[in-house]
Design a protein around this motif. Sequence first.
Motif, short mmCIF file in Angstrom:
data_model
loop_
_atom_site.label_atom_id
_atom_site.label_comp_id
_atom_site.label_asym_id
_atom_site.label_seq_id
_atom_site.Cartn_x
_atom_site.Cartn_y
_atom_site.Cartn_z
N THR A 8 0.83 -1.21 0.00
CA THR A 8 0.00 0.00 0.00
C THR A 8 0.86 1.25 0.00
O THR A 8 0.58 2.22 -0.72
CB THR A 8 -0.93 -0.01 1.23
OG1 THR A 8 -1.72 -1.19 1.22
CG2 THR A 8 -1.85 1.19 1.21
N GLU B 33 2.38 1.72 -3.50
CA GLU B 33 1.40 2.24 -4.46
C GLU B 33 1.07 3.70 -4.18
O GLU B 33 0.95 4.51 -5.10
CB GLU B 33 0.12 1.40 -4.39
CG GLU B 33 -0.92 1.79 -5.43
CD GLU B 33 -2.15 0.92 -5.38
OE1 GLU B 33 -3.11 1.21 -6.14
OE2 GLU B 33 -2.17 -0.04 -4.58
N ASN C 85 3.92 5.85 -5.41
CA ASN C 85 3.90 5.99 -6.87
C ASN C 85 2.84 6.99 -7.32
O ASN C 85 3.07 7.78 -8.24
CB ASN C 85 3.65 4.63 -7.51
CG ASN C 85 4.82 3.68 -7.32
OD1 ASN C 85 5.97 4.12 -7.17
ND2 ASN C 85 4.54 2.38 -7.31
N ARG D 258 -8.50 7.47 -5.01
CA ARG D 258 -7.61 6.33 -4.78
C ARG D 258 -6.54 6.68 -3.75
O ARG D 258 -6.20 5.84 -2.89
CB ARG D 258 -6.95 5.93 -6.10
CG ARG D 258 -6.01 4.73 -6.00
CD ARG D 258 -6.73 3.51 -5.46
NE ARG D 258 -5.84 2.36 -5.34
CZ ARG D 258 -6.13 1.26 -4.67
NH1 ARG D 258 -7.29 1.16 -4.05
NH2 ARG D 258 -5.27 0.26 -4.63
N LEU E 123 -6.04 4.76 -0.23
CA LEU E 123 -4.77 4.15 0.16
C LEU E 123 -4.27 4.70 1.49
O LEU E 123 -3.69 3.96 2.30
CB LEU E 123 -3.72 4.37 -0.93
CG LEU E 123 -3.92 3.57 -2.22
CD1 LEU E 123 -2.88 3.99 -3.26
CD2 LEU E 123 -3.83 2.07 -1.96
#
Length: 245
Positions: free
Chosen positions: A127, A130, A133, A170, A174
């Motif tokens: 997590t 991601e 990123n 998103r 996250l």
Amino acid sequence: MGGVPDELWRQILEMGIQNSKLNYKDLCCISISCRRLHRLSAENSLWLLLLSSDFPSPNQQNPNPNNSTSASAKSTYKIKFEREKSRKVAAHRRAVLRKESEVLEFERKIREIENGLRQETEKMRATAAELSNLHKVRQASVALNVWQPEVIRGRQKQIVEQSAVPVESRVHSLEMELKLCRQRISGFDKAYRDEKRRLELAMEQLASMKYHPLRDHKLINSGDKEHKKKRKKLKTSVIFPEKQG
């Protein structure tokens, strides 16, 4: 010693037994000191006193030291002693088995906690990677938007049309998932420390039980102790407001 009459020695031994100063071990040690004490320590009256002291029965009356018609009190004491010893050995064996099963249960719980902690750690790392990123992509998009705004707007529009979930949503999802993973890891750490402490305590108790095989051990689970403390604390907190009112 030779000038002391047998009656006086008999009274000394009887007083020692009645005052719990002499037990069967002491009486056996006295019996090997000399022939006279060997004869006196084998008398039925002394073993009757020991029998009533070490193995009292509910309906048993005070024994009569002068009673010589009863069966050999020493033989009866030996039979009851061996029976009691066998009972203690069997009880100790059951207690050791219960404690060993308790240790195995703690070890199983610790393995489950370690597996859960490992899974949550891997999930948190994925997590976090991601999320990192996404932050890099958003920062790069902002930088490119300054130098090539038309190209970036067209590219962003294409990404938004292809994406089922907006980037901001998103990122927020996250971040919440990362926070939840940290909370779960903290809970696993606390549970691991608690179970490790219970396991160490159970192993110490097991080692003590194996070292002292005939000692009476009170087997109370640490979880039961904590549960009783919590119930007592809750009961106290409920009762005190009523008293104050």
